[in-house]
Every structure is written in C-alpha cells, then in structure tokens.
Design a protein around this motif. Structure first.
Motif, PDB file in Angstrom:
ATOM      1  N   PRO A  65      -9.334   9.088 -10.055  1.00 49.17           N
ATOM      2  CA  PRO A  65      -9.973  10.008  -9.113  1.00 49.17           C
ATOM      3  C   PRO A  65      -9.008  10.579  -8.087  1.00 49.17           C
ATOM      4  O   PRO A  65      -9.261  11.629  -7.527  1.00 49.17           O
ATOM      5  CB  PRO A  65     -11.037   9.128  -8.444  1.00 49.17           C
ATOM      6  N   ILE A  66      -7.883   9.886  -7.808  1.00 52.12           N
ATOM      7  CA  ILE A  66      -6.956  10.345  -6.773  1.00 52.12           C
ATOM      8  C   ILE A  66      -5.752  10.999  -7.432  1.00 52.12           C
ATOM      9  O   ILE A  66      -4.969  10.352  -8.137  1.00 52.12           O
ATOM     10  CB  ILE A  66      -6.504   9.177  -5.877  1.00 52.12           C
ATOM     11  N   ALA A  67      -5.609  12.303  -7.233  1.00 52.45           N
ATOM     12  CA  ALA A  67      -4.475  13.032  -7.790  1.00 52.45           C
ATOM     13  C   ALA A  67      -3.239  12.868  -6.912  1.00 52.45           C
ATOM     14  O   ALA A  67      -2.121  12.758  -7.413  1.00 52.45           O
ATOM     15  CB  ALA A  67      -4.818  14.509  -7.936  1.00 52.45           C
ATOM     16  N   VAL A  68      -3.430  12.877  -5.598  1.00 49.97           N
ATOM     17  CA  VAL A  68      -2.346  12.610  -4.642  1.00 49.97           C
ATOM     18  C   VAL A  68      -2.857  11.554  -3.673  1.00 49.97           C
ATOM     19  O   VAL A  68      -3.903  11.735  -3.045  1.00 49.97           O
ATOM     20  CB  VAL A  68      -1.932  13.881  -3.870  1.00 49.97           C
ATOM     21  N   THR A  69      -2.152  10.466  -3.564  1.00 45.67           N
ATOM     22  CA  THR A  69      -2.590   9.353  -2.723  1.00 45.67           C
ATOM     23  C   THR A  69      -2.363   9.688  -1.248  1.00 45.67           C
ATOM     24  O   THR A  69      -1.242   9.983  -0.841  1.00 45.67           O
ATOM     25  CB  THR A  69      -1.818   8.073  -3.072  1.00 45.67           C
ATOM     26  N   GLY A  70      -3.417   9.630  -0.468  1.00 45.76           N
ATOM     27  CA  GLY A  70      -3.276   9.821   0.975  1.00 45.76           C
ATOM     28  C   GLY A  70      -2.560   8.633   1.602  1.00 45.76           C
ATOM     29  O   GLY A  70      -2.740   7.496   1.177  1.00 45.76           O
ATOM     30  N   ALA A  71      -1.745   8.899   2.594  1.00 44.86           N
ATOM     31  CA  ALA A  71      -0.992   7.820   3.247  1.00 44.86           C
ATOM     32  C   ALA A  71      -0.856   8.124   4.721  1.00 44.86           C
ATOM     33  O   ALA A  71      -0.649   9.278   5.113  1.00 44.86           O
ATOM     34  CB  ALA A  71       0.392   7.658   2.616  1.00 44.86           C
ATOM     35  N   ASP A  72      -0.996   7.078   5.543  1.00 42.23           N
ATOM     36  CA  ASP A  72      -0.718   7.221   6.964  1.00 42.23           C
ATOM     37  C   ASP A  72       0.783   7.306   7.177  1.00 42.23           C
ATOM     38  O   ASP A  72       1.571   7.041   6.263  1.00 42.23           O
ATOM     39  CB  ASP A  72      -1.289   6.024   7.737  1.00 42.23           C
ATOM     40  N   THR A  73       1.184   7.690   8.379  1.00 40.66           N
ATOM     41  CA  THR A  73       2.611   7.691   8.698  1.00 40.66           C
ATOM     42  C   THR A  73       3.185   6.306   8.413  1.00 40.66           C
ATOM     43  O   THR A  73       2.600   5.286   8.778  1.00 40.66           O
ATOM     44  CB  THR A  73       2.827   8.061  10.171  1.00 40.66           C
ATOM     45  N   GLU A  74       4.315   6.258   7.739  1.00 42.27           N
ATOM     46  CA  GLU A  74       4.898   4.994   7.296  1.00 42.27           C
ATOM     47  C   GLU A  74       5.135   4.057   8.473  1.00 42.27           C
ATOM     48  O   GLU A  74       5.743   4.446   9.469  1.00 42.27           O
ATOM     49  CB  GLU A  74       6.207   5.259   6.565  1.00 42.27           C
ATOM     50  N   SER A  75       4.654   2.825   8.343  1.00 35.81           N
ATOM     51  CA  SER A  75       4.805   1.849   9.419  1.00 35.81           C
ATOM     52  C   SER A  75       6.228   1.302   9.443  1.00 35.81           C
ATOM     53  O   SER A  75       6.986   1.429   8.466  1.00 35.81           O
ATOM     54  CB  SER A  75       3.816   0.697   9.227  1.00 35.81           C
ATOM     55  N   ASP A  76       6.605   0.673  10.555  1.00 36.48           N
ATOM     56  CA  ASP A  76       7.941   0.082  10.669  1.00 36.48           C
ATOM     57  C   ASP A  76       8.202  -0.957   9.577  1.00 36.48           C
ATOM     58  O   ASP A  76       9.262  -0.922   8.933  1.00 36.48           O
ATOM     59  CB  ASP A  76       8.135  -0.538  12.057  1.00 36.48           C
ATOM     60  N   PRO A  77       7.281  -1.924   9.321  1.00 33.52           N
ATOM     61  CA  PRO A  77       7.557  -2.915   8.269  1.00 33.52           C
ATOM     62  C   PRO A  77       7.729  -2.288   6.889  1.00 33.52           C
ATOM     63  O   PRO A  77       8.623  -2.683   6.125  1.00 33.52           O
ATOM     64  CB  PRO A  77       6.326  -3.830   8.318  1.00 33.52           C
ATOM     65  N   ASP A  78       6.886  -1.284   6.552  1.00 37.47           N
ATOM     66  CA  ASP A  78       7.016  -0.627   5.250  1.00 37.47           C
ATOM     67  C   ASP A  78       8.325   0.153   5.169  1.00 37.47           C
ATOM     68  O   ASP A  78       8.982   0.195   4.120  1.00 37.47           O
ATOM     69  CB  ASP A  78       5.831   0.320   5.012  1.00 37.47           C
ATOM     70  N   PHE A  79       8.715   0.794   6.268  1.00 34.63           N
ATOM     71  CA  PHE A  79       9.964   1.555   6.297  1.00 34.63           C
ATOM     72  C   PHE A  79      11.158   0.626   6.113  1.00 34.63           C
ATOM     73  O   PHE A  79      12.102   0.937   5.370  1.00 34.63           O
ATOM     74  CB  PHE A  79      10.054   2.315   7.626  1.00 34.63           C
ATOM     75  N   ARG A  80      11.129  -0.531   6.780  1.00 30.79           N
ATOM     76  CA  ARG A  80      12.229  -1.492   6.625  1.00 30.79           C
ATOM     77  C   ARG A  80      12.318  -2.001   5.179  1.00 30.79           C
ATOM     78  O   ARG A  80      13.410  -2.160   4.628  1.00 30.79           O
ATOM     79  CB  ARG A  80      12.037  -2.689   7.560  1.00 30.79           C
ATOM     80  N   ARG A  81      11.160  -2.274   4.565  1.00 29.03           N
ATOM     81  CA  ARG A  81      11.148  -2.771   3.189  1.00 29.03           C
ATOM     82  C   ARG A  81      11.735  -1.724   2.240  1.00 29.03           C
ATOM     83  O   ARG A  81      12.530  -2.046   1.351  1.00 29.03           O
ATOM     84  CB  ARG A  81       9.720  -3.120   2.793  1.00 29.03           C
TER      85      ARG A  81
END
Length: 400
Positions: A174-190
C-alpha cells in the motif's frame, strides 16, 4: 579547562565550592566565615553556580566534536566529513486502486483531496480518468511530511464526494513512498557508522556504506551467498542464487536508479546483485559501465508491516485510568518507538512496557500483546528479511 589523559572532565559544583572556600581562607584567614549564612559564603556560592554552568557549557562544547556525543546542529556540521547529511522529513505516498461502479466516465483532477479515518489529508498526484465499470491505479501523497502518512486507514474523498467511486489499496504494497520524520540523532549516528565502515569497495560493508550515504535512505541490509548452491536467508526463507548478494533498502523509493548505480560501483567482481525469491518489492535497473556496456542490477525495497499493540489494564490496579485519554498518549509513545524500526527486526511485547509507562498515562500494565495482519496476537512478532514494522494502532482493554 580540566583536560586529562581521558579527555575533558568537568568540575562538579561541590569541587568548585571547595576550591573557592580554600581560596577565600588563603586570602582572609582560616577563621573567616564561609558558611551559606554569611555574606561571603553567599557570594561564593553565587559565583560557584555560574562556574558550574560554564563547566556544563565547556563539556557540551567538547562533546560536540565527536559523532557519538554530538547532538542536533553540532552533529549536522560533522556530517560532511563522512559525506552525509541528515535526512529531511518525507511525505508518504500511498498506492491506491480507484473503482468506478457507475455507468459514466469519471475524471478526478490532480490534487483531489482524500482523508482517512483519523483526519490525515492526502491528495492525488496525477489526473485520473476512470471508465465505467473499471478501475485505475493511482498515487496519493500525504499533505503532511512524516510517518503520519504511513497509516493505511480507509480513505474517502474530503471536499467533494464522488458517487460510485470506491478506494482501496494495492495488494501487499500500500505504501509507494515511505513517509519519514526528520532523521533522529541516534538513527543518523547509526547510518553514519554504517557509511564510514564501507569506505572501501568490493565488500558487504562497502556496498551497504555507499547506499547508506544516499539521501533519504533510512536503513540498508545485505544478505550474501558465497557458496556454489542456492541458500535460504532469514525467517521466511528467501532463496539466494549461488555467488550473489541481495541488498534491501528502506526509504528512497524514488531513487532506484541511483541506488543501483551505487551498488554496481561498489560490488565485487563476478558477483551478481540479485534479490532472490519472495522479495515483494524487487527492482531491476540497467547500469552502464565505463565502456558503455549495460549490466542488470537488482535490489529490493523493504515493505512496511503495520503492527497493532494490545494493552490490558486492570481496574483494580488503575482505578482512575481513562482509556480515551490514554489512547493518544500511548499512540504517540508507540509511534516514536517504532519510528526507528530496522529491516528484518521483529518486536517483543515486553519491550513496550517502558515507552507506554513513560507516556504518563498509566503506572501499571497487566499485559501487552502484538499482532500484524498475517500473525495473531502473541508475545512477539517476527517479520521477513525484507520487511520493517510501522505502528498502526493500539487497542486498550480495561477490565475488572
């Protein structure tokens, strides 16, 4: 600045106070009153409070130099050294099927507003013409960027109702493009560490690192089969051909050509980039080498799996509990928890007690279970190697 062999170490308030009292007694004599009730003692403590705040600021300044401790803008300013930038919020795009049950053709202009059951607005991304008795596939983009648009709840026309037109979702995806919030600090570091680990070429780390550096990529995994026979990978047994690897990407659904080109540039010689069997959202791109010869590169986009959390509260434990008030608080906590879900990572109900209690809506939870569309309620949910979990709903049972 108290620099040591272990780096910066800030002075505590107690240490600063002791230093200032010793200094005062050196200047005015050992019998000077430096207690908190004397004028001098109060003046010393006022200064020490300012010094302690300065120490906090110096520590923050020191920590801002390193990726593991930098936060916010400081982390963003370090990112160019790794060839990265923080992913901005992305609006979700849903893949729809519109059915015309009437006897005349219906035309829907681009931008036609749709709304789901929780009030989230979407709009059609192109003009749609539906012949009588037929159906058309279409895309609807969420008006608000972020994960809020990933909720595949029943849609209807928002401003002008269209008779004889029904809306459903494309099967499985059902999702053609996945919505995402602004990348968090922990996700950015990973993602940073995964990108830096892949600075070379010809290795799994190199392929994953290069793909992780691309804009809007939220996660990437690689499964490798270096044997001479077909092998099964993961819980649901995706089969990989011999001497091949499969790259699965979360996010960046509109950058398939760039992802394929990146994989081709970093992949080992003589090894095929395949998706194997049973990967729902497989992509094949043709990439030209320096001699102009085209090569087929395959990879897969991870599919979202909506998860429902069932929470049981006993009235004896929580006599003042208000389910209607608690539900949005629970939903916000779970939305935040699952926002960083990784590809292939399932969920354990036990891990959800902490975020739910931290929501402030409850202090005692009798039980938690989780389920998806394909798995019944249980203590854990297992997903495929090409899937990731997104929060869908929380169901609260308040019983005697």
């Amino acid at each position: 600045m108290p620099m040591t062999e272990q780096g910066f170490r800030k002075y505590t308030y107690a240490e600063l106070l002791e230093q200032q009292i010793i200094r005062a007694k050196d200047l005015f004599g050992d019998d000077i009153d430096t207690s908190g009730k004397s004028v001098l003692g109060k003046y010393i403590r006022l200064n020490v409070s300012d010094f302690a705040q300065q120490e906090e600021a110096l520590e923050a300044l020191y920590q801002a130099r390193y990726v593991d401790t930098a936060c916010g803008v400081s982390l963003d300013r370090l990112a160019p050294f790794a060839g990265l930038q923080r992913n901005a919020a992305v609006a979700a795009v849903l893949a729809l099927v519109l059915y015309n049950h009437g006897k005349s053709e219906v035309e829907l202009p681009m931008g036609t507003k749709l709304v789901n059951s929780d009030g989230t607005l979407y709009h059609l991304t192109q003009r749609i013409t539906i012949a009588p008795g037929s159906s058309v596939q279409a895309h609807a983009a969420c008006d608000t960027a972020g994960e809020i648009g990933n909720a595949t709840k029943p849609l209807r026309f928002s401003q002008v109702q269209q008779p004889n037109i029904t809306i459903s979702y494309r099967t499985l995806l059902p999702i053609a493009v996945t919505g995402a919030d602004t990348e968090s600090d922990p996700d950015f570091r990973r993602r940073w560490k995964k990108a830096v680990a892949g600075a070379g070429s010809g290795t799994a780390d190199a392929v994953m690192g290069a793909v992780a550096r691309l804009d809007s990529v939220q996660d990437v995994v690689l499964y490798e089969n270096d044997s001479d026979i077909e092998q099964e990978v993961g819980t649901f047994r995706v089969k990989l051909p011999p001497h091949s690897f499969a790259v699965i990407v979360k996010g960046a659904e509109d950058a398939s050509a760039e992802i394929a080109r990146t994989i081709f540039q970093k992949k080992p010689l003589g090894i095929q980039a395949k998706t194997g069997s049973v990967v729902w959202n497989a992509v094949t791109e043709r990439v030209a080498d320096s001699a102009g010869i085209f090569h087929e590169i395959q990879f897969g986009y991870a599919a979202s799996v909506p998860i429902t959390v069932e929470v049981t509260i006993n009235k004896a434990d929580e006599p003042d509990f208000q389910p209607a008030t608690a539900k949005p608080l629970f939903a916000a906590a779970l939305q935040a928890y699952f926002s960083g879900s990784r590809i292939g990572q399932g969920a354990y109900a036990n891990a959800l007690y902490v975020p739910l209690i931290q929501s402030g809506a409850v202090s005692c939870i009798a039980g938690i279970q989780v389920r998806t569309r394909l798995t019944p309620s249980a203590a854990k949910v297992t997903i495929g190697v090409d899937e990731y979990l997104t929060f869908s709903d929380v169901v609260i049972t308040y019983k005697e």
